[in-house]
Design an enzyme around this catalytic site. Structure first.
Site, PDB file in Angstrom:
ATOM      1  N   LYS A 174       0.892  -1.175   0.000  1.00  0.00           N
ATOM      2  CA  LYS A 174       0.000   0.000   0.000  1.00  0.00           C
ATOM      3  C   LYS A 174       0.927   1.220   0.000  1.00  0.00           C
ATOM      4  O   LYS A 174       1.494   1.587   1.019  1.00  0.00           O
ATOM      5  CB  LYS A 174      -0.872  -0.007   1.263  1.00  0.00           C
ATOM      6  CG  LYS A 174      -2.188   0.732   1.160  1.00  0.00           C
ATOM      7  CD  LYS A 174      -2.097   2.201   0.836  1.00  0.00           C
ATOM      8  CE  LYS A 174      -1.895   3.087   2.050  1.00  0.00           C
ATOM      9  NZ  LYS A 174      -1.713   4.511   1.664  1.00  0.00           N
ATOM     10  N   GLU A 253       9.413   1.596  10.791  1.00  0.00           N
ATOM     11  CA  GLU A 253      10.484   2.531  10.396  1.00  0.00           C
ATOM     12  C   GLU A 253       9.870   3.923  10.471  1.00  0.00           C
ATOM     13  O   GLU A 253       9.105   4.309   9.586  1.00  0.00           O
ATOM     14  CB  GLU A 253      10.964   2.239   8.967  1.00  0.00           C
ATOM     15  CG  GLU A 253      11.657   0.911   8.784  1.00  0.00           C
ATOM     16  CD  GLU A 253      13.094   0.917   9.298  1.00  0.00           C
ATOM     17  OE1 GLU A 253      13.517   1.911   9.926  1.00  0.00           O
ATOM     18  OE2 GLU A 253      13.787  -0.090   9.069  1.00  0.00           O
ATOM     19  N   CYS A 287      14.120  10.917   6.151  1.00  0.00           N
ATOM     20  CA  CYS A 287      14.012  10.521   7.566  1.00  0.00           C
ATOM     21  C   CYS A 287      15.366  10.601   8.259  1.00  0.00           C
ATOM     22  O   CYS A 287      15.431  10.820   9.456  1.00  0.00           O
ATOM     23  CB  CYS A 287      13.437   9.113   7.670  1.00  0.00           C
ATOM     24  SG  CYS A 287      14.369   7.905   6.720  1.00  0.00           S
ATOM     25  N   GLU A 385      10.200  16.463  14.333  1.00  0.00           N
ATOM     26  CA  GLU A 385      10.728  16.319  12.979  1.00  0.00           C
ATOM     27  C   GLU A 385      10.294  17.537  12.160  1.00  0.00           C
ATOM     28  O   GLU A 385       9.118  17.889  12.158  1.00  0.00           O
ATOM     29  CB  GLU A 385      10.140  15.039  12.370  1.00  0.00           C
ATOM     30  CG  GLU A 385      10.916  14.509  11.206  1.00  0.00           C
ATOM     31  CD  GLU A 385      10.343  13.187  10.708  1.00  0.00           C
ATOM     32  OE1 GLU A 385       9.111  13.047  10.666  1.00  0.00           O
ATOM     33  OE2 GLU A 385      11.129  12.297  10.366  1.00  0.00           O
TER      34      GLU A 385
HETATM   35  P1  NAD Z   1       2.435   8.830   7.197  1.00  0.00           P
HETATM   36  O1  NAD Z   1       2.593   8.199   8.523  1.00  0.00           O
HETATM   37  O2  NAD Z   1       1.516   9.972   7.061  1.00  0.00           O
HETATM   38  O3  NAD Z   1       1.941   7.738   6.113  1.00  0.00           O
HETATM   39  C1  NAD Z   1       2.680   6.582   5.842  1.00  0.00           C
HETATM   40  C2  NAD Z   1       1.753   5.562   5.176  1.00  0.00           C
HETATM   41  O4  NAD Z   1       0.783   5.126   6.120  1.00  0.00           O
HETATM   42  C3  NAD Z   1       0.976   6.094   3.988  1.00  0.00           C
HETATM   43  O5  NAD Z   1       0.947   5.096   2.983  1.00  0.00           O
HETATM   44  C4  NAD Z   1      -0.412   6.307   4.552  1.00  0.00           C
HETATM   45  O6  NAD Z   1      -1.456   6.231   3.603  1.00  0.00           O
HETATM   46  C5  NAD Z   1      -0.514   5.165   5.535  1.00  0.00           C
HETATM   47  N1  NAD Z   1      -1.471   5.345   6.629  1.00  0.00           N
HETATM   48  C6  NAD Z   1      -1.997   6.497   7.109  1.00  0.00           C
HETATM   49  N2  NAD Z   1      -2.810   6.231   8.158  1.00  0.00           N
HETATM   50  C7  NAD Z   1      -2.798   4.889   8.330  1.00  0.00           C
HETATM   51  C8  NAD Z   1      -3.426   4.005   9.259  1.00  0.00           C
HETATM   52  N3  NAD Z   1      -4.228   4.460  10.230  1.00  0.00           N
HETATM   53  N4  NAD Z   1      -3.187   2.681   9.161  1.00  0.00           N
HETATM   54  C9  NAD Z   1      -2.355   2.209   8.202  1.00  0.00           C
HETATM   55  N5  NAD Z   1      -1.739   2.997   7.292  1.00  0.00           N
HETATM   56  C10 NAD Z   1      -1.947   4.330   7.359  1.00  0.00           C
HETATM   57  O7  NAD Z   1       3.907   9.206   6.713  1.00  0.00           O
HETATM   58  P2  NAD Z   1       4.332  10.004   5.411  1.00  0.00           P
HETATM   59  O8  NAD Z   1       3.955  11.441   5.571  1.00  0.00           O
HETATM   60  O9  NAD Z   1       3.877   9.287   4.202  1.00  0.00           O
HETATM   61  O10 NAD Z   1       5.921   9.849   5.469  1.00  0.00           O
HETATM   62  C11 NAD Z   1       6.755  10.726   6.169  1.00  0.00           C
HETATM   63  C12 NAD Z   1       7.187  10.116   7.483  1.00  0.00           C
HETATM   64  O11 NAD Z   1       7.819   8.860   7.254  1.00  0.00           O
HETATM   65  C13 NAD Z   1       8.215  10.954   8.206  1.00  0.00           C
HETATM   66  O12 NAD Z   1       7.907  10.982   9.567  1.00  0.00           O
HETATM   67  C14 NAD Z   1       9.519  10.205   7.969  1.00  0.00           C
HETATM   68  O13 NAD Z   1      10.498  10.424   8.952  1.00  0.00           O
HETATM   69  C15 NAD Z   1       9.037   8.803   7.974  1.00  0.00           C
HETATM   70  N6  NAD Z   1       9.993   7.956   7.275  1.00  0.00           N
HETATM   71  C16 NAD Z   1      10.731   7.066   7.988  1.00  0.00           C
HETATM   72  C17 NAD Z   1      11.674   6.288   7.344  1.00  0.00           C
HETATM   73  C18 NAD Z   1      12.511   5.286   8.080  1.00  0.00           C
HETATM   74  O14 NAD Z   1      13.126   4.464   7.424  1.00  0.00           O
HETATM   75  N7  NAD Z   1      12.567   5.293   9.402  1.00  0.00           N
HETATM   76  C19 NAD Z   1      11.852   6.432   5.975  1.00  0.00           C
HETATM   77  C20 NAD Z   1      11.076   7.362   5.287  1.00  0.00           C
HETATM   78  C21 NAD Z   1      10.145   8.099   5.939  1.00  0.00           C
END
Ligand code: NAD
Length: 532
Positions: A174, A253, A287, A385
Site C-alpha cells: 500500500k 520505520e 528521515c 521532525e
Molecule cells: P504517514 O505516517 O503519514 O503515512 C505513511 C503511510 O501510512 C501512507 O501510505 C499512509 O497512507 C498510511 N497510513 C496512514 N494512516 C494509516 C493508518 N491508520 N493505518 C495504516 N496505514 C496508514 O507518513 P508520510 O507522511 O507518508 O511519510 C513521512 C514520514 O515517514 C516521516 O515521519 C519520515 O520520517 C518517515 N519515514 C521514515 C523512514 C525510516 O526508514 N525510518 C523512511 C522514510 C520516511
C-alpha cells in the site's frame, strides 16, 4: 489512469483520489481507493501465488530479482521522471536515491537470500538427548504487507518487497496516496521480470493496492503474516496498536531528528558541504536528514559562514529542471509545518541567517533553504521532525556536551560525527541511534548490506541487509529421534523417578570427574530397575 488495485480490478470501487505534481500543482492522475474487500482479495490472491513462488528453487527467485535490477536500470530515465513528478525531488536524487538504491537492493537480496535461509544442524548437549538429530531450517512467513511513505517512493518499498520476495514470500504494497504511480511502476517492473523469466503465466506474488489511510488499515486487518510500516511516529503508533490487537508482527520505520556533530578537528569545507546537502536534499524530507547540527565553538563562526555561502548558491525550483538543487515540499500542509516551526523559533529569539520564508513566486509548496541559529533545545524546531530545508546550528564546548545534546531526543534513527577519524569514531560510539556515520551522512541507507532502523521513537526492527532478510523468515526446528522404539525414561510413571534423575543431573553437572562418574554408577542400576 490506473485502477486502485492494479491486478485486482474491482469495478465496484467507486471512491477515487487524485495526485498532483508538487512543483507545478498540475494534476497527474487519479486512482480508485481499494476497499477492505479489495485488499482482502489481493491478499488472498498473492497467498495462492506464494504457494508456487515459495516452492521455486532459490536460484530462480534470485534470477527474477536480478532481472528486476536490470529492468530498473533499463527504465531508470522514465522511472526518475515519474518519481520527480509525484514527489518533487530533483531528477538526480530520484535516480540515485530511489532507482539506484532499489536496483542495488534487488541484487543484494538475490545474492543473500540463500545465506539467511541456510539450514544448520543443532547439536544436543545433554547425554540423555544425544540419540536425536536436530535441524534448524528457515521458511518464508507467507504474505508480507508493506505500507510506504512518499519521500522515497521507490527505494523504501522496493527494499522491503525484494527482501520479502527473495525469501519466498508474497507481498501486498500500500503506497502513499501521494506517490501511487511509482509503486505501480514497481509492480510493472516485477511483472516484467517474471515474464522475462518465463513465470508470467503464473499468479503474481506481488500486488499493489492504492488508497489512503483506511486502505492501510484494511491491509493490517487482512490475512497477512507480517507488516513493514514506514511512516510518521503518530501513524506508526496507531499501526502498532492495530497490529497488537491481532498479534501481527510488525517492523516500524518511523521518524527521526538526526544530529550532526562537527568536532573541532573536522574538515570544515567538507563538513559544511555535508551539512548543507544533508539538510536540504529532497528538500529536507529525508528521515535521516540533518535536523540538528552541533558545532564546536572554536570553529562555529567559520562553519556558519561556509554554510551560509553554500546555501546562498542553491537553486530552488522544479525538480524536473536539470539545474535544480532543492525542489518543492511534498504539499502545502508540509510547508505549513516547516514554516510554523521556523516562525515559532524566530519569535522565541532564534536568528534566521538566510531563508525562513515560503517562496510563493515559485509555487505554493516551495520553502527557501534556511540557516538558523540561537535556537533553544526546547523549541519544536529542535524536538519535532521538521522535514523541510532547514539547518539549525548550535555551538558546543566539549565532546561530552555534544554527545548529551545529540542524545537528548526522543528519536534515534541516525546521526553523523565529523572530525579526525579516531576522535570522531570514539564520539560516534556514544550516540544513541540505529546508524551513526563518521565523516559521511545519509549514504548508509544506500548500502544494501547495512541494516536500517532506529531506536526509541524511531521504530522497531530493521530493514535492509541480512537483518532485513531475516525479518522475512521464520525458524522451523525439526527434531528426529534415532531410537524410535525406545520409550523415554522420563515419561510416566513418576514413581521412583526422582532419585535416578537427581543422580543423572549430578552426572551431567556436578563439579569434578570423580563425583560425576560416581553419579553415573548410581544412575545406571536405578534406571535399569525402573525399566523393568
Ligand atoms: P504517514 O505516517 O503519514 O503515512 C505513511 C503511510 O501510512 C501512507 O501510505 C499512509 O497512507 C498510511 N497510513 C496512514 N494512516 C494509516 C493508518 N491508520 N493505518 C495504516 N496505514 C496508514 O507518513 P508520510 O507522511 O507518508 O511519510 C513521512 C514520514 O515517514 C516521516 O515521519 C519520515 O520520517 C518517515 N519515514 C521514515 C523512514 C525510516 O526508514 N525510518 C523512511 C522514510 C520516511
Amino acid at each position: 489512469m490506473e485502477s486502485g488495485i492494479h491486478l485486482v480490478n474491482r469495478p465496484d470501487s467507486q471512491e477515487r483520489f487524485s495526485t498532483a505534481n508538487p512543483a507545478t500543482g498540475e494534476p497527474l492522475s487519479d486512482y480508485s481507493v481499494a476497499s477492505a474487500a479489495d485488499v482482502f482479495a489481493a491478499v488472498a490472491q498473492v497467498r495462492q501465488a506464494q504457494l508456487w513462488w515459495s516452492r521455486l528453487p532459490q536460484i530462480r527467485r534470485s534470477a527474477v530479482l536480478r532481472r528486476v535490477a536490470q529492468l530498473l536500470n533499463d527504465r531508470k530515465d522514465s522511472l526518475a521522471r515519474v518519481i520527480t513528478s509525484e514527489s518533487g525531488k530533483p531528477l538526480q536524487e530520484a535516480l540515485l536515491s530511489d532507482v539506484m538504491v532499489a536496483a542495488d537492493a534487488a541484487v543484494f537480496c538475490a545474492d543473500n537470500a540463500a545465506v539467511v535461509m541456510r539450514s544448520e544442524r543443532i547439536p544436543h548437549d545433554n547425554p540423555a538427548l544425544r540419540f536425536k538429530r536436530g535441524r534448524l531450517s528457515w521458511e518464508p512467513l507467507g504474505v508480507i504487507g508493506v505500507i510506504a511513505p512518499w519521500n522515497y517512493p521507490l527505494s523504501i518499498p522496493a527494499a522491503d518487497v525484494f527482501a520479502a520476495l527473495a525469501t519466498g514470500n508474497a507481498v501486498v504494497l500500500k503506497p502513499s496516496e501521494l506517490t501511487p504511480e511509482t509503486a505501480l511502476e514497481l509492480e510493472r517492473v516485477v511483472s516484467a521480470a517474471l515474464d522475462a523469466e518465463g513465470l508470467g503465466a503464473l499468479p503474481r506474488p506481488f500486488q499493489v493496492v492504492t488508497g489512503l489511510g483506511p486502505t492501510g488499515q484494511a491491509l493490517i486487518a487482512s490475512d497477512i503474516d507480517k507488516l513493514v510500516f514506514t511512516g510518521s511516529v503518530p501513524t506508526g503508533r496507531r499501526v502498532a496498536v492495530a497490529c497488537a490487537e491481532r498479534l501481527l508482527p510488525v517492523i516500524l520505520e518511523l521518524g527521526g531528528k538526526d544530529a550532526m556533530i562537527v568536532l573541532r578537528d573536522a574538515d570544515l569545507d567538507t563538513a559544511s558541504s555535508a551539512a548543507v546537502w544533508g539538510s536540504m536534499m529532497n528538500a529536507g524530507q529525508t528521515c535521516i536528514s540533518v535536523e540538528r547540527c552541533y558545532v564546536h565553538r572554536s570553529v562555529y563562526s567559520t562553519f556558519l559562514a561556509r554554510c551560509l555561502d553554500k546555501i546562498s548558491k542553491l537553486k530552488v525550483g522544479d525538480g524536473a529542471t536539470p539545474d535544480t538543487d532543492v525542489g518543492p515540499l511534498i504539499s502545502f500542509k508540509q510547508l505549513q509545518i516547516v514554516d510554523h516551526q521556523v516562525e515559532e523559533a524566530r519569535a522565541l529569539g532564534a536568528i534566521v541567517h538566510t531563508g525562513g520564508t515560503p517562496m510563493p513566486q515559485l509555487g505554493s509548496n516551495f520553502y527557501s533553504p534556511t540557516l538558523i541559529t540561537d535556537v533553544e533545545s526546547s523549541m519544536s524546531l529542535m524536538t519535532e521532525e521538521t522535514f523541510g530545508p532547514v539547518l539549525p546550528v548550535v555551538p558546543f564546548s566539549t565532546d561530552e556536551e555534544a554527545i548529551a545534546l545529540a542524545n537528548a531526543s526522543e528519536f534515534g534513527l541516525a546521526a553523523s560525527v565529523w572530525g579526525r577519524t579516531a576522535h570522531a569514531t570514539a564520539v560516534a560510539r556514544q550516540i544513541a541511534a540505529g546508524t551513526v556515520l563518521v565523516n559521511d551522512l545519509i549514504s548508509g541507507f544506500a548500502v544494501s548490506a547495512a541494516p536500517h532502523g532506529g531506536l526509541k521513537q524511531s521504530g522497531i526492527g530493521r530493514t535492509h541487509g541480512l537483518l532485513g532478510l531475516q525479518e522475512m523468515i521464520r525458524p522451523r526446528y525439526l527434531d528426529v529421534d534415532l531410537l524410535p522404539r525406545m520409550k523415554k525414561l522420563w515419561w510416566y510413571p513418576y514413581s521412583g523417578l526422582f532419585a535416578p534423575m537427581a543422580a543423572f543431573m549430578d552426572f551431567v553437572h556436578a563439579p569434578g570427574l570423580g563425583r560425576r562418574l560416581a553419579a553415573l554408577l548410581r544412575t545406571i542400576p536405578m534406571l535399569l530397575i525402573r525399566r523393568r
